[in-house]
Write a protein that holds these residues in place. Structure first.
Motif, PDB file in Angstrom:
ATOM      1  N   GLU A  33       0.826  -1.204   0.000  1.00 37.16           N
ATOM      2  CA  GLU A  33       0.000   0.000   0.000  1.00 37.16           C
ATOM      3  C   GLU A  33       0.861   1.256   0.000  1.00 37.16           C
ATOM      4  O   GLU A  33       0.594   2.219  -0.733  1.00 37.16           O
ATOM      5  N   LEU A  34       1.910   1.260   0.820  1.00 37.83           N
ATOM      6  CA  LEU A  34       2.806   2.411   0.879  1.00 37.83           C
ATOM      7  C   LEU A  34       3.433   2.690  -0.479  1.00 37.83           C
ATOM      8  O   LEU A  34       3.448   3.842  -0.948  1.00 37.83           O
ATOM      9  N   SER A  35       3.950   1.659  -1.131  1.00 36.19           N
ATOM     10  CA  SER A  35       4.614   1.840  -2.425  1.00 36.19           C
ATOM     11  C   SER A  35       3.634   2.335  -3.484  1.00 36.19           C
ATOM     12  O   SER A  35       3.959   3.236  -4.274  1.00 36.19           O
ATOM     13  N   PRO A  64      11.630 -10.114   1.181  1.00 34.16           N
ATOM     14  CA  PRO A  64      11.002 -10.708  -0.008  1.00 34.16           C
ATOM     15  C   PRO A  64       9.967  -9.780  -0.655  1.00 34.16           C
ATOM     16  O   PRO A  64       9.862  -9.726  -1.895  1.00 34.16           O
ATOM     17  N   ILE A  65       9.225  -9.037   0.140  1.00 30.50           N
ATOM     18  CA  ILE A  65       8.244  -8.100  -0.413  1.00 30.50           C
ATOM     19  C   ILE A  65       8.953  -6.933  -1.087  1.00 30.50           C
ATOM     20  O   ILE A  65       8.565  -6.502  -2.184  1.00 30.50           O
ATOM     21  N   GLY A  72       9.025  -5.404  -9.878  1.00 23.13           N
ATOM     22  CA  GLY A  72       7.888  -4.876 -10.630  1.00 23.13           C
ATOM     23  C   GLY A  72       8.048  -3.444 -11.071  1.00 23.13           C
ATOM     24  O   GLY A  72       7.360  -3.002 -11.998  1.00 23.13           O
ATOM     25  N   ASP A  73       8.932  -2.669 -10.436  1.00 20.94           N
ATOM     26  CA  ASP A  73       9.098  -1.255 -10.775  1.00 20.94           C
ATOM     27  C   ASP A  73      10.542  -0.854 -10.517  1.00 20.94           C
ATOM     28  O   ASP A  73      10.987  -0.813  -9.362  1.00 20.94           O
ATOM     29  N   PRO A  74      11.325  -0.541 -11.543  1.00 19.41           N
ATOM     30  CA  PRO A  74      12.744  -0.200 -11.363  1.00 19.41           C
ATOM     31  C   PRO A  74      12.956   1.100 -10.579  1.00 19.41           C
ATOM     32  O   PRO A  74      14.064   1.369 -10.127  1.00 19.41           O
ATOM     33  N   ASP A 317      22.381  -6.933   0.783  1.00 19.88           N
ATOM     34  CA  ASP A 317      21.882  -7.102  -0.581  1.00 19.88           C
ATOM     35  C   ASP A 317      21.318  -5.781  -1.089  1.00 19.88           C
ATOM     36  O   ASP A 317      20.918  -4.911  -0.296  1.00 19.88           O
ATOM     37  N   LEU A 318      21.301  -5.643  -2.414  1.00 23.25           N
ATOM     38  CA  LEU A 318      20.770  -4.452  -3.068  1.00 23.25           C
ATOM     39  C   LEU A 318      19.827  -4.848  -4.192  1.00 23.25           C
ATOM     40  O   LEU A 318      19.990  -5.904  -4.805  1.00 23.25           O
ATOM     41  N   ARG A 319      18.874  -3.982  -4.476  1.00 28.08           N
ATOM     42  CA  ARG A 319      17.985  -4.145  -5.624  1.00 28.08           C
ATOM     43  C   ARG A 319      17.866  -2.812  -6.354  1.00 28.08           C
ATOM     44  O   ARG A 319      17.577  -1.781  -5.759  1.00 28.08           O
ATOM     45  N   ASN A 320      18.148  -2.839  -7.672  1.00 31.28           N
ATOM     46  CA  ASN A 320      18.039  -1.665  -8.546  1.00 31.28           C
ATOM     47  C   ASN A 320      18.956  -0.523  -8.102  1.00 31.28           C
ATOM     48  O   ASN A 320      18.654   0.650  -8.324  1.00 31.28           O
ATOM     49  N   LEU A 321      20.086  -0.857  -7.490  1.00 26.70           N
ATOM     50  CA  LEU A 321      21.019   0.153  -7.003  1.00 26.70           C
ATOM     51  C   LEU A 321      22.449  -0.256  -7.330  1.00 26.70           C
ATOM     52  O   LEU A 321      22.767  -1.436  -7.431  1.00 26.70           O
TER      53      LEU A 321
END
Length: 337
Positions: A33-35, A64-65, A72-74, A317-321
């Motif tokens: 919801e926040l995102s 995981p969320i 789903g969104d870069p 860990d990193l995602r999209n960074l």
């Protein structure tokens, strides 16, 4: 149009207009919801934005969320810390990794509403370096509000500068302030206090503080006391001055008492010498000395922590960074993952 920066590898990268930094602790159930609300709100301002979710390793396992949202969104970025470091260290990590003209920091519990960001953004465009959200009375109970008022009043007295109980972390600030904050690598972290020291032009915007709909606050009384003592030790020498004044007062009282006893003996007012008062005085003064030594010892210990110059956090860990401006010791490992 985005500003263009040159990264460490020499590649040209676009700087976002706005980066929203959200430390995540016990917020797994509100992340979707926040995102969604953040994306909808930021799209009404600019298409050049990023959302940085910093997983501070709560028991609810939000990573995981976060990873799913990043896939789903870069524009949504993820940082997973190696362990729970605390809110202000998570904010530090998010600011280190983000790159934008304007930065927004907010909590993940939806008490800071994403829909209020445009009001803060419009305010800084009037020529301010920072716009701070001040809370109305909604959102917290009477006891919590009274406790917050007492906490910040006491802190302001001990720290030597004012902290408003109606102000939390929710704010927007410029890249200049972000750069200054990156240079402040003290082990004892408090974002509002650090910003207050910088002295940039700031204004306030009154917004509602919405009731919490999920979970409970992670700030217990013990954590609030620890945060308050950390802020005082990190930003003030007033406790040391109080110790010095107390020592002087005790010494003066002892000298006056000694003079009075001597005069009483001369004039015969003291018939029977007493040892009880002497023992009580020795124990009392000894206790005060131990307390004073303890206060000084705490400051010495904090100086030792600063002298070690250890990293403020470690990233698992990193995602999209890509790598942050303040390179961590585990950066090479992250680059290979």
């Amino acid at each position: 149009m985005n500003e263009i920066n040159i990264n460490r590898q020499g590649r040209r990268e676009a700087r976002d207009e706005i980066a929203v930094i959200v430390p995540v602790y016990m917020g797994a159930e509100v992340l979707r919801e926040l995102s969604a609300r953040l994306v909808a709100t930021l799209q009404s301002i600019t298409s050049d934005f990023s959302i940085v979710l910093v997983d501070d390793r709560a028991p609810d396992n939000a990573w995981p969320i976060i990873a799913e949202l990043c896939t789903g969104d870069p524009r949504i970025k993820g940082i997973q810390l190696s362990r729970n470091f605390g809110q202000h260290y998570a904010l530090t990590a998010g600011i280190d990794y983000a790159d934008a003209r304007w930065y927004v920091v907010m909590d993940c519990d939806l008490q800071d509403a994403p829909e209020d960001i445009p009001r803060l953004y419009a305010k800084v465009l009037e020529g301010f370096d920072m716009a701070i959200a001040t809370r109305r009375k909604e959102g917290h109970g009477v006891i919590k509000r009274i406790g917050s008022r007492l906490f910040y009043t006491t802190f302001s007295m001990l720290a030597g500068f004012d902290m408003d109980w109606t102000i939390g972390n929710f704010r927007i600030f410029s890249s200049q302030i972000a750069a200054g904050f990156r240079d402040m690598r003290e082990q004892m972290r408090c974002l509002p206090a650090s910003f207050s020291i910088m002295g940039f032009e700031a204004t306030e915007v009154e917004i509602p503080h919405h009731p919490r709909t999920y979970g409970e606050s992670s700030y217990t009384l013990k954590k609030l006391v620890k945060l308050g003592s950390t802020m005082v030790l990190a930003h003030s020498q007033i406790p040391l001055r109080l110790v010095m004044v107390s020592g002087f007062v005790i010494a003066a009282v002892a000298m006056l008492a000694g003079l009075g006893i001597a005069i009483a003996h001369v004039y015969g007012f003291v018939q029977v010498p007493g040892y009880t008062s002497l023992i009580v005085a020795i124990i009392a003064i000894g206790g005060v000395q131990i307390f004073m030594t303890g206060v000084v010892g705490i400051y010495v210990g904090k100086c030792l922590d600063e002298a070690k110059r250890r990293p403020l956090y470690f990233v698992r860990d990193l995602r999209n960074l890509t790598l942050s401006r303040n390179r961590n010791e585990n950066a090479d490992f992250l680059q290979q993952r």
